[in-house]
Design an enzyme around this catalytic site. Sequence first.
Site, PDB file in Angstrom:
ATOM      1  N   GLU A 278       0.759  -1.243  -0.031  1.00 27.34           N
ATOM      2  CA  GLU A 278      -0.034  -0.150   0.094  1.00 27.34           C
ATOM      3  C   GLU A 278       0.900   1.373  -0.166  1.00 27.34           C
ATOM      4  O   GLU A 278       0.468   2.222  -0.796  1.00 27.34           O
ATOM      5  CB  GLU A 278      -1.064  -0.129   1.255  1.00 27.34           C
ATOM      6  CG  GLU A 278      -1.799   1.055   1.311  1.00 27.34           C
ATOM      7  CD  GLU A 278      -2.989   1.002   0.123  1.00 27.34           C
ATOM      8  OE1 GLU A 278      -3.786   0.093   0.337  1.00 27.34           O
ATOM      9  OE2 GLU A 278      -2.692   2.041  -0.577  1.00 27.34           O
ATOM     10  N   ASP A 282       1.131   4.037  -3.105  1.00 27.98           N
ATOM     11  CA  ASP A 282       0.824   5.465  -2.808  1.00 27.98           C
ATOM     12  C   ASP A 282       1.860   6.358  -3.051  1.00 27.98           C
ATOM     13  O   ASP A 282       1.489   7.514  -3.657  1.00 27.98           O
ATOM     14  CB  ASP A 282       0.210   5.488  -1.252  1.00 27.98           C
ATOM     15  CG  ASP A 282      -1.068   4.633  -1.211  1.00 27.98           C
ATOM     16  OD1 ASP A 282      -1.405   3.898  -1.990  1.00 27.98           O
ATOM     17  OD2 ASP A 282      -1.409   4.528   0.100  1.00 27.98           O
ATOM     18  N   SER A 476      -7.353   1.883  -3.888  1.00 32.55           N
ATOM     19  CA  SER A 476      -5.936   2.301  -3.371  1.00 32.55           C
ATOM     20  C   SER A 476      -4.978   2.762  -4.395  1.00 32.55           C
ATOM     21  O   SER A 476      -4.133   3.797  -4.187  1.00 32.55           O
ATOM     22  CB  SER A 476      -5.163   1.077  -2.875  1.00 32.55           C
ATOM     23  OG  SER A 476      -5.683   0.784  -1.566  1.00 32.55           O
ATOM     24  N   ASP A 518     -16.556  11.268 -18.707  1.00 34.09           N
ATOM     25  CA  ASP A 518     -17.856  10.404 -18.424  1.00 34.09           C
ATOM     26  C   ASP A 518     -17.616   8.935 -18.781  1.00 34.09           C
ATOM     27  O   ASP A 518     -17.427   8.572 -19.790  1.00 34.09           O
ATOM     28  CB  ASP A 518     -19.176  10.766 -19.086  1.00 34.09           C
ATOM     29  CG  ASP A 518     -20.499  10.395 -18.306  1.00 34.09           C
ATOM     30  OD1 ASP A 518     -20.174   9.626 -17.327  1.00 34.09           O
ATOM     31  OD2 ASP A 518     -21.523  10.600 -18.852  1.00 34.09           O
ATOM     32  N   ILE A 519     -17.783   8.019 -17.489  1.00 33.65           N
ATOM     33  CA  ILE A 519     -17.577   6.483 -17.977  1.00 33.65           C
ATOM     34  C   ILE A 519     -18.990   5.881 -17.781  1.00 33.65           C
ATOM     35  O   ILE A 519     -19.573   6.231 -17.105  1.00 33.65           O
ATOM     36  CB  ILE A 519     -16.598   5.878 -16.799  1.00 33.65           C
ATOM     37  CG1 ILE A 519     -15.382   6.619 -16.631  1.00 33.65           C
ATOM     38  CG2 ILE A 519     -16.552   4.467 -17.160  1.00 33.65           C
ATOM     39  CD1 ILE A 519     -14.642   6.785 -17.645  1.00 33.65           C
ATOM     40  N   GLY A 537     -23.281  10.670 -17.054  1.00 33.93           N
ATOM     41  CA  GLY A 537     -23.555  11.713 -16.083  1.00 33.93           C
ATOM     42  C   GLY A 537     -22.751  10.846 -14.683  1.00 33.93           C
ATOM     43  O   GLY A 537     -22.107   9.879 -14.942  1.00 33.93           O
ATOM     44  N   ASP A 539     -22.463   8.495 -11.625  1.00 30.49           N
ATOM     45  CA  ASP A 539     -23.176   7.192 -11.366  1.00 30.49           C
ATOM     46  C   ASP A 539     -22.212   6.886 -10.062  1.00 30.49           C
ATOM     47  O   ASP A 539     -21.452   7.179  -9.554  1.00 30.49           O
ATOM     48  CB  ASP A 539     -23.036   6.174 -12.330  1.00 30.49           C
ATOM     49  CG  ASP A 539     -21.584   6.154 -13.010  1.00 30.49           C
ATOM     50  OD1 ASP A 539     -20.781   5.580 -11.843  1.00 30.49           O
ATOM     51  OD2 ASP A 539     -21.307   6.703 -14.045  1.00 30.49           O
TER      52      ASP A 539
END
Length: 558
Positions: A278, A282, A476, A518-519, A537, A539
Site C-alpha cells: 500500500e 501510494d 488504493s 464520463d464513464i 453523468g 453514477d
Amino acid sequence: MVASGLLLASLVTLALGKPATRNLKLHEAVRGAPSGFSLTGSADPNQTLKLRLALVQGNVTELERRLYDVSTPSSANYGKHLSKTEAHQLAAPAQESIDAVNSWLKENGITAQTTTTTGGWLSFEVPVSKANELFDADFSIFKHDDTGVEAVRTLSYSIPAELQGHLDLVHPTVTFPNPNGHLPVFKTPVKSKRQVDASCSSTIIPACLQSLYNIPSDAATQSSNQLAVTGFIEQYANQDDLAVFLKQYRTDMSSNTTFTLQTLDGGSNSQTHIPGFEANLDIQYTVGIATGVPTVFISVGDQYQDGDLDGFLDVINFLLDEDEPPYVLTTSYGQDEHTMSQKLAQNLCNAYAQLGTRGVSILFASGDGGVAGSHSNTCTTFIPTFPSGCPYMTSVGATSGINPESAASFSSGGFSNYFSAPDYQSSAISSYLSALGSTNEGKFNTTGRGFPDVSTQGVNFEIMVRYTLEGVSGTSASSPTFAAIVALLNDRLIAAGKSPLGFLNPFLYSTGASALNDITSGSNPGCDTDGFPAKEGWDAVTGLGTPDFLKLAAAVGL
Ligand SMILES: *[C@@H]1O[C@H](CO)[C@@H](O)[C@H](O)[C@H]1NC(C)=O
Ligand SMILES: *[C@@H]1O[C@H](CO)[C@@H](O)[C@H](O)[C@H]1NC(C)=O
Ligand SMILES: *[C@@H]1O[C@H](CO)[C@@H](O)[C@H](O)[C@H]1NC(C)=O
Ligand SMILES: *[C@@H]1O[C@H](CO)[C@@H](O)[C@H](O)[C@H]1NC(C)=O
C-alpha cells in the site's frame, strides 16, 4: 432493560452517598454487537477503561457554510481559505459546553485531559464499575470469533439530560474495533499477474496515466505546494524502491526525487522492514505522477489518541494544528460505514470539513468490495463505506481498460445511510436515480450522499516492491492518482498567484464536471446483484468520471 439499568445506577449512587443523581437520558444504542462478535461475559468491574468524550462542536452550521463559501466557484469568497485560528474557532466547543461537562466530571471526582487544541475531545480513565454507573452502561467483553480480538464495549449508554447539546458522544462505547488488526484497510491492494503491455489496456505504468489523462510531465515549480500520503502501521514507503521505480518508468525525472516524512502516534518509516504494498503504491503513484511536487508520507503509528479510531481522527487533528497543512491529502484506507456509530462518523466528518476550510483537498479510496463494502456476498442490502459517505471529502473509485474505459467491478460505490445528499450533488443523484429506475430498489438509501465522486484507473498498476515489479489493483491506486493530478493543478494555480483548489466537490459537480471523462460502462457487483451500473453523468460506481488534466486546468482558469 434501559429503565431497570437506570434504576440500578441510581441506587448505587445513593448507596455511595454521591450528590443527587442526574437524570440520565439514552444517548446512543445499537441493537447488538456487529456480526462476528460474541458476548463472552461482563467486564471486570475493576478493569480500567480509557474513555474519550467529544464535546459538541461550537458552530457546525457555520462551519459547513464557511466550507461551501470558500469551495464553491461561484462564491465571492472562493479560494479565501481560513487560517488555523479561524478554523479552530469554528469547531471549538462553546465555553458553556466545556464548563457543563467539566463540572459534571468534577462532581464525580474525575479530572479529564484535553486531547485536542480546540478542547473538543477529553480523555480520562475510570474503572468499569464507575463507567457503568456514570453512563448507565453495561460494559461487557465481546470477542471476535474469527480473530479472537476482544473488546470491552456497551450496547447502549446514557448521559445526564443537562449535558445534551454539550456532550456529543462517549467513545469507545457502541462502536466496535476493527477486528482485522488495527488497520481500517479495505484490503491491501490485490496482487495481479504482471503482464507488460505497451498499449496500457491491461497494465498501468505512469506513462499510461499521463497519456490517458493528459497529465504533463514537466516539473512543478512551487515549493509551498505539498501533497501528503497517509500511511498506517506496518506500512513503510521505501526510498530505494521509489528510486528504482522512477529509474524504470520516469527516465525523464531525477531518480533522486524522493519524499519527506512526518510521524504521529509513534509512527515511523523503517527502510529495513519489508515495505508495504500500500505505502509503496501510494508513494510511487504520487511522486511518479505529480512530477516535482513536494510529497510527504505521514506515518500514523498505533499510539492512538482517538481510541479505536485507529488514528483516523488523530491525523486530521495533527494537520489542523499545522500553520500550513499540505494542500492535498490522499488516504487509501476506510471501513464499512455501519461499523462506527452515526455520531462518531459525523464527528469525524466535521473534522474533514474543518480541514477543508483550510484549503486542503481530502481524497479517500472508495473501497474494493463493490456494493458490498468489505463483506463478500452475505449482504441483503448494500453496504456503504466510510468516509466516502461523508459529504466533505472526495471519494475516488476505480476504472479499468481503455476504449472504452469502464468501471472496475470492485469499485465501491453507493449511498450513505448516515449522511444525506448535499446540495452540490442533488441534481446529479436525481438524474442517476431516474435512469436507474427500479434497479436495486430497496437495497440502498435513495436520500443518502452518493459516492464515489470521481474515479481513475485502478487495475494492474506496476509497482516496485523490494526491487521486484508487482502488479496491484484497487481503489488504493486510484486515490493517489487523482490526488497527484490535483497537486499538479495546485502547482499551476499557485504559480499564477491563485489559491489551491481546497475542498473539490462543489467545483467538480459544477464547472469541473465537463472536464471529466464520463464513464458509461461496467458496474460494481455484490450482495448477489450486479450492483450499480455506470451511466451517462454521475453514477454510483465511477462518480462523475475520470480526470483530463488539460480540461481541468481550463476549468480552473489556467
Ligand atoms: C476489585 O477491587 C477490590 C479492591 O481492590 C477488591 O476487593 C475486589 O475483590 C475486586 N473485585 C474484583 C471482581 O476483582
Ligand atoms: C454560528 O455563527 C453564526 C455566524 O457567526 C452566528 O450568526 C450564529 O449565531 C452562530 N450560532 C451559534 C449556535 O453559535
Ligand atoms: C543524485 O544525488 C547524488 C548525491 O547527492 C548526486 O551526486 C547526483 O548527481 C544526483 N543525481 C541526479 C540525477 O540528480
Ligand atoms: C437513509 O439516509 C438518511 C440520510 O439521508 C438517514 O437519515 C436514514 O436513517 C437512512 N435510512 C436508513 C434505513 O438507514
